[in-house]
Design an enzyme around this catalytic site. Structure first.
Site, mmCIF file in Angstrom:
data_model
loop_
_atom_site.group_PDB
_atom_site.id
_atom_site.type_symbol
_atom_site.label_atom_id
_atom_site.label_comp_id
_atom_site.label_asym_id
_atom_site.label_seq_id
_atom_site.Cartn_x
_atom_site.Cartn_y
_atom_site.Cartn_z
ATOM 1 N N GLY A 1 -32.577 38.398 35.648
ATOM 2 C CA GLY A 1 -32.320 36.975 35.843
ATOM 3 C C GLY A 1 -30.964 36.751 36.457
ATOM 4 N N GLY B 1 -28.157 33.455 37.052
ATOM 5 C CA GLY B 1 -27.819 32.066 36.785
ATOM 6 C C GLY B 1 -26.635 31.614 37.595
ATOM 7 N N SER B 2 -26.109 30.442 37.236
ATOM 8 C CA SER B 2 -24.981 29.870 37.973
ATOM 9 C C SER B 2 -23.712 30.674 37.780
ATOM 10 C CB SER B 2 -24.748 28.426 37.521
ATOM 11 O OG SER B 2 -25.886 27.652 37.742
ATOM 12 N N PHE B 3 -23.604 31.375 36.625
ATOM 13 C CA PHE B 3 -22.333 32.004 36.296
ATOM 14 C C PHE B 3 -22.423 33.521 36.149
ATOM 15 C CE2 PHE B 3 -20.996 27.827 35.893
ATOM 16 C CZ PHE B 3 -21.799 27.143 34.990
ATOM 17 N N GLY B 4 -23.552 34.143 36.493
ATOM 18 C CA GLY B 4 -23.635 35.583 36.376
ATOM 19 C C GLY B 4 -25.074 36.077 36.375
ATOM 20 N N VAL C 1 -28.282 38.516 34.233
ATOM 21 C CA VAL C 1 -28.833 39.012 32.971
ATOM 22 C C VAL C 1 -29.516 40.338 33.260
ATOM 23 C CG1 VAL C 1 -30.412 38.573 31.062
ATOM 24 C CG2 VAL C 1 -29.157 36.687 32.095
ATOM 25 N N LYS D 1 -26.112 39.469 29.084
ATOM 26 C CA LYS D 1 -25.650 38.506 30.077
ATOM 27 C C LYS D 1 -24.205 38.814 30.457
ATOM 28 C CE LYS D 1 -25.325 33.600 31.118
ATOM 29 N NZ LYS D 1 -25.561 32.216 30.667
ATOM 30 N N ASP E 1 -30.894 23.223 29.306
ATOM 31 C CA ASP E 1 -31.339 23.937 30.504
ATOM 32 C C ASP E 1 -32.612 24.738 30.222
ATOM 33 O OD1 ASP E 1 -29.781 26.189 32.930
ATOM 34 O OD2 ASP E 1 -31.164 24.520 33.184
#
Length: 716
Positions: A499, A501-504, A506, A521, A587
């Site tokens: 995965g 996301g906006s900040f890193g 997974v 994460k 979210d």
């Protein structure tokens, strides 16, 4: 030397009363020279400049008590007409020159550069011409320089660089050219720099970043870099003033633009609507904009959200708005729009949320609105009149708001409107709608019992499971070394990414010590919001003790998608109602649902979560909805509403629809008014018009029951 006779060319004889030094004579001669160049004195301010009193008592003059020399020359806002005489440079003790808001013309005398004690020079709002003199650098003590609104040309002289004490530099509304000079980076004391409405071009120099004390920067109305490759531009929540630059129209790659919550004024430039790439958000709310909403707004055919709320916009809502065929959220609240609710809105079948509250709209609510698949409609605080429908969306008081319209009547009882006058002959007669209401009420009562039973079953099940979860919780939080994480993920290999996301990212991994499957994460701390997201996730995790969130024992279900939906619902129910402090995830979407080997679902990624610490709900930023995931976010978040558990429930509903239909809410199929909600409804069996009306009412009533249940649980 009392009674000295002083003379100056083309001047009458002047007796310098009580003059005691050559310095005083110099000051008197300089002041008389200044007076001689003023051709019009409408207020008679210079009548006191004569030999009847000491020059230190002349109007606009302040002297030093010790040396009796002129220290302040203040003739601002006197309507004076003329030029500024060069002998002003002989006032050697001068610390302040204030000549703003007059009609001085001609060049700024270069002799001002000789005033080494000068600290403030304000020549704004005059008609000075020519170039800014380079020898101002001789005034090493100069800290404030205001020359706004003149006719100065050329470039800023590099000789200003040594003026290290300069804190305020305002050169607005002139004709300066070339670029913002890099030497401004040497002015480390600079607090305020305003250069709006000049002819500056090129790029903003990196050296300006060395001005660590800079607090106010105004560069609008120039020809600075077009930023043509920019995709997202966030300028919200600053103190930007002036007008919106028309040069924004050159940013043809922008998909999102937020300049809300500033102090912008003037009208909305038409060029703003030439950015055809805008598809996510245009937010210019909470400013002081005036005039109409330009008809060019219809060019934004791909725009999802338009927010112009809380300005001073007026006129009618433009009919061209119908061209925004992709619009889902429209916010025009708290303006001065007038006229009717436009009929063209009927063509915007994809619209999900409309806020027209706090305007001057009149006449009736259009009948077509009852057929909308809206999730939020606010028509409050207008001058609407007539009967409110009880059909479609108007049968659901949780999404329709019509208060403070004094001439409205009817509607469902929950809206609290007065009854409309009923004609004779209609009394005592049940209409088809009323009959349907009775049928729907019975159906909803049964559905309500089923829903309540479901929640009671879930509560009973959780109660039994929680009694045996103590030992599991004690081992939930394991301490792992970086080496263990590296081995588990094969050095954080890209092949293990599950995965983004906006900040890193997974990563999936397997702990070598016991073979446990884990999800790890990793935050990218280069992102400016990553630290805040990490802290929010840690804060939320410390309050979580639920198996569908932290850990989960294996279990099996005969139908996999239902089991996943139940897992996610259980996790949300726990977060909202059984945590030590209630948590709103904010979210919920497929990529934040993790599945283990036996297909047990776990809710992850709490980087945007909010903890409700008490009876008061947390305030969210007005753009909170947009900065999450389009399609899954509750529509009221796009209006700047508070974060609530209902927002998570909405996202969960979208998640379930996607699981059952196999279609994402952002699928290209959903165009021309079709959305995931309507797509799901088409799967129902063939129905007569009356059955479809009943089905729609049942769905609305079930939606109301859901909200009531959530409200009741929130008070438990």
């Amino acid at each position: 030397m009392q009674g000295i006779i002083c003379s100056y060319p083309a001047m009458r004889t002047l007796t310098c009363a009580t003059s005691t030094s050559a310095g005083n004579v110099t000051d008197v001669l300089a002041l008389i020279a200044i007076k001689s160049k003023i051709s019009n004195d409408p207020q008679g301010i210079l009548k006191s400049w004569n030999d009847s009193i000491h020059f230190c008592w002349w109007a606009g003059i302040t002297c030093s008590h010790r040396r009796h020399g002129v220290t302040i020359l203040d003739l601002s806002s006197r309507g004076l007409v003329g030029s500024l005489s060069p002998p002003i440079g002989n006032l050697s003790f001068l610390r302040e020159i204030r000549l703003s808001n007059n009609r001085f013309h001609g060049d700024i005398p270069h002799e001002i550069g000789r005033l080494c004690r000068l600290q403030l020079l304000n020549l704004s709002y005059n008609s000075f011409e020519g170039k800014l003199q380079s020898n101002l650098s001789c005034s090493n003590n100069l800290s404030i320089l205001h020359i706004d609104d003149n006719r100065l040309i050329g470039k800023l002289p590099v000789e200003l660089a040594p003026v290290s004490k300069l804190t305020y530099l305002s050169i607005r509304d002139n004709h300066f050219i070339e670029g913002i000079p890099p030497f401004l980076g040497n002015l480390t004391s600079l607090i305020y720099f305003a250069a709006r409405s000049n002819n500056f071009g090129g790029r903003i120099p990196d050296a300006l970043g060395r001005c660590r004390s800079l607090r106010n920067l105004g560069l609008g109305g120039n020809n600075l870099p077009n930023l043509t490759l920019l995709i997202e531009l966030y300028l919200d929540y600053n103190k930007l003033n002036g007008s919106i630059p028309s040069s924004f129209g050159n940013c043809q790659n922008l998909i999102l633009l937020t300049i809300n919550d500033n102090e912008l004024s003037g009208s909305i430039p038409k060029e703003l609507f030439n950015i055809y790439s805008l598809c996510v958000l245009l937010n210019i709310s909470h400013n002081h904009l005036v005039g109409s909403l330009p008809s060019e707004v219809g060019k934004l055919t791909n725009l999802n959200t338009l927010d112009v709320s809380e300005n001073n916009l007026s006129g009618e809502i433009p009919s061209s708005l119908s061209g925004c065929t992709s619009l889902e959220i429209l916010n025009l609240e708290k303006n001065q729009f007038q006229g009717n609710i436009p009929p063209f809105l009927s063509f915007m079948r994809g619209i999900r949320a409309i806020d027209l509250s706090c305007n001057n709209l009149t006449t009736k609510i259009p009948q077509y609105m009852e057929k909308f698949a809206l999730e939020y409609l606010n028509l409050s605080f207008n001058n609407l009149e007539g009967e409110v429908s009880t059909k479609g969306i108007f049968a659901n008081e949780s999404i329709v708001f019509v208060e403070r319209n004094k001439k409205l009547c009817g509607g469902i009882t929950e809206l609290g409107l007065p009854r409309c006058n009923i004609k004779q002959g209609e009394k005592g007669k049940l209409s088809l709608v009323e009959i349907i209401k009775i049928v729907v009420s019975v159906t909803c009562a049964i559905a309500g019992v089923i829903v309540v039973s479901f929640f009671l079953f879930g509560w009973y099940k959780r109660k039994n499971e929680d009694q045996s979860s103590g030992s599991l919780l004690r081992e939930s939080f394991r301490q792992l070394s970086n080496e263990a994480l590296l081995k588990a993920t094969d050095g954080f290999s890209s092949s293990n990414v599950i995965g983004k996301g906006s900040f890193g990212f997974v990563y999936k991994g397997v702990l070598q010590e016991d073979g446990t499957n884990v999800a790890i994460k990793v935050h990218d701390l280069k992102h400016r919001r990553a630290s805040k997201s990490f802290n929010a996730e840690c804060q939320a995790s410390r309050n979580i003790r639920d198996r569908n969130v932290a850990r989960h024992s294996p279990k099996s279900y005969s139908f996999t998608r239902i089991s996943i939906a139940i897992d996610v619902a259980s996790a949300l129910d726990y977060l909202h109602h059984y945590c030590w402090k209630p948590i709103v995830h904010c979210d919920i979407k497929p990529s934040n649902i993790l599945l283990n080997n036996d297909m047990t679902a776990r809710v992850g990624d709490f980087g945007l979560a909010r903890i409700i610490s008490g009876p008061r709900k947390p305030k969210a930023r007005r753009s909170v909805g947009v900065r999450r995931t389009i399609g899954y976010t509750a529509p009221e978040y796009g209006m700047g509403s508070e974060v609530t558990v209902q927002g998570d429930v909405y996202s969960y509903g979208i998640l379930v629809l996607e699981m059952m239909t196999g279609k994402r809410p952002t699928d290209s199929l959903f165009e021309g008014g079709l959305n995931l909600h309507n797509y799901a409804k088409t799967a129902l069996p063939d129905q007569s018009p009356q059955d479809r009306m009943t089905t729609s009412a049942v769905l609305n009533e079930l939606h109301l029951i859901r909200n009531n249940l959530l409200r009741n649980q929130a008070h438990r």
